[in-house]
Design a protein around this motif. Structure first.
Motif, mmCIF file in Angstrom:
data_model
loop_
_atom_site.group_PDB
_atom_site.id
_atom_site.type_symbol
_atom_site.label_atom_id
_atom_site.label_comp_id
_atom_site.label_asym_id
_atom_site.label_seq_id
_atom_site.Cartn_x
_atom_site.Cartn_y
_atom_site.Cartn_z
ATOM 1 N N ASP A 143 0.826 -1.207 0.000
ATOM 2 C CA ASP A 143 0.000 0.000 0.000
ATOM 3 C C ASP A 143 0.864 1.261 0.000
ATOM 4 O O ASP A 143 0.584 2.217 -0.729
ATOM 5 C CB ASP A 143 -0.921 0.011 1.228
ATOM 6 N N PHE A 144 1.917 1.266 0.804
ATOM 7 C CA PHE A 144 2.795 2.441 0.865
ATOM 8 C C PHE A 144 3.400 2.746 -0.503
ATOM 9 O O PHE A 144 3.467 3.907 -0.918
ATOM 10 C CB PHE A 144 3.920 2.217 1.880
ATOM 11 N N ASN A 145 3.863 1.703 -1.195
ATOM 12 C CA ASN A 145 4.444 1.901 -2.525
ATOM 13 C C ASN A 145 3.416 2.473 -3.500
ATOM 14 O O ASN A 145 3.721 3.375 -4.283
ATOM 15 C CB ASN A 145 5.001 0.581 -3.062
ATOM 16 N N LYS A 146 2.199 1.955 -3.416
ATOM 17 C CA LYS A 146 1.127 2.410 -4.305
ATOM 18 C C LYS A 146 0.761 3.864 -4.019
ATOM 19 O O LYS A 146 0.699 4.699 -4.928
ATOM 20 C CB LYS A 146 -0.105 1.510 -4.131
ATOM 21 N N TRP A 147 0.537 4.184 -2.746
ATOM 22 C CA TRP A 147 0.185 5.562 -2.373
ATOM 23 C C TRP A 147 1.337 6.511 -2.679
ATOM 24 O O TRP A 147 1.132 7.611 -3.206
ATOM 25 C CB TRP A 147 -0.123 5.658 -0.877
ATOM 26 N N GLY A 148 2.543 6.069 -2.320
ATOM 27 C CA GLY A 148 3.715 6.927 -2.496
ATOM 28 C C GLY A 148 3.953 7.317 -3.934
ATOM 29 O O GLY A 148 4.318 8.460 -4.223
ATOM 30 N N GLU A 149 3.738 6.374 -4.844
ATOM 31 C CA GLU A 149 3.926 6.670 -6.264
ATOM 32 C C GLU A 149 2.924 7.712 -6.739
ATOM 33 O O GLU A 149 3.268 8.656 -7.465
ATOM 34 C CB GLU A 149 3.787 5.391 -7.087
#
Length: 290
Positions: A143-149
């Motif tokens: 989730d962090f990778n998805k939101w961060g992008e």
């Protein structure tokens, strides 16, 4: 005579070079901390419901300019932003809940942009009771990778705020190690809550050095001497004490954090009497600049 002149000029040149070499040591005195320190507004959660403008005025009186916030205390966004501008407060970072990122990332982007925040953070990963697992960690990393992008594409940096339970043992390290190694540094940064690193028995200084390029921000709070934490991510609010009076070595930590490039520092004091403790913390931190 010529030989004497040559020796004289040689001596002058050498002295000049030595004096230049000494300049950086004066400009960057070892052990000093000179970064600006802001405030996480949760510290004054008891004061804001009674008087929003008066609380913001109090923050300004303390000499604080940078803040990390979230909501607008029942004011419209326009009204709240006008008050921040009136008291010269900069919303450097904003916090949102895990569910908000999952369900309304566009709203997060909109709110952050409206308040001028370049950083957003998440301070809690949902999990069952006190049982934080590798499955929870893996989902959070995805989730962090998805939101961060998505946030990065809109000029906003995502940070995850440590909260203690992530330091449960896993393989040859901890669940936090897994989280850091499985999130993209371009999209996911971290906000070290120093208290919530020390509370589960970790060393904030060692962690900072272990991952020198992953922490963009810090929450500064001290832990009462003589108490011992655990891996739950919970503790009595009264365990928060003014910085410099507890068991965390801020005198060593803060200069190293500055050296390693941590950008933003926010005092977060969860004690019921935080409004009285914050000035004490500020006074101690300012003493580290000498």
């Amino acid at each position: 005579m010529v030989a004497n002149k040559y020796s004289y000029y040689k001596l002058l040149i050498c002295s000049f070079i030595i004096s230049l070499a000494a300049l950086p040591a004066v400009a960057q005195k070892k052990g000093t901390f000179t970064q600006e320190v802001g405030l996480q507004l949760y510290s004054l959660r008891h004061e804001f419901p009674k008087d929003v403008e008066g609380t913001l005025a109090k923050i300004k009186e303390m000499g604080i300019r940078q803040i990390e916030g979230g909501g607008t205390y029942k004011l419209s966004q326009e009204e709240y932003k006008a008050l921040l501008e009136k008291y010269g407060l900069e919303m450097a970072s904003m916090g949102f809940g895990y569910e908000r990122y999952n369900e309304d990332i566009e709203g997060v982007i909109k709110d952050a942009k409206a308040m001028g925040a370049k950083y957003v953070m998440c301070a809690w990963i949902p999990h069952k009771g006190d049982d934080f697992t590798i499955e929870d960690t893996k989902k959070a990393a995805q989730d962090f990778n998805k939101w961060g992008e998505k946030l990065k594409a809109n000029g906003i940096q995502f940070c995850y705020h440590t909260h203690g339970y992530e330091f449960r043992p896993y393989e040859n390290g901890t669940l936090f190690d897994y989280l850091v190694k499985n999130t993209n540094p371009e999209y996911v940064s971290y906000e070290m809550d120093v208290y919530w690193v020390a509370h589960p028995g970790q060393d904030p200084l060692k962690l900072l050095r272990k991952y020198p390029n992953r922490f963009s921000m810090m929450h500064l709070k001290d832990m009462k001497k003589g108490v011992k934490g655990d891996l739950t991510g919970h503790s009595p609010d009264e365990w928060n004490v003014p910085i410099g009076t507890g068991q965390i070595d801020y005198k060593t930590l803060l200069p190293e954090a500055q050296r390693l490039g941590v950008k933003y520092y926010f005092i977060e004091d969860e004690h019921p009497n935080a409004i009285e403790q914050i000035p004490v913390s500020l006074k101690y931190i300012k003493s580290l600049a000498k």
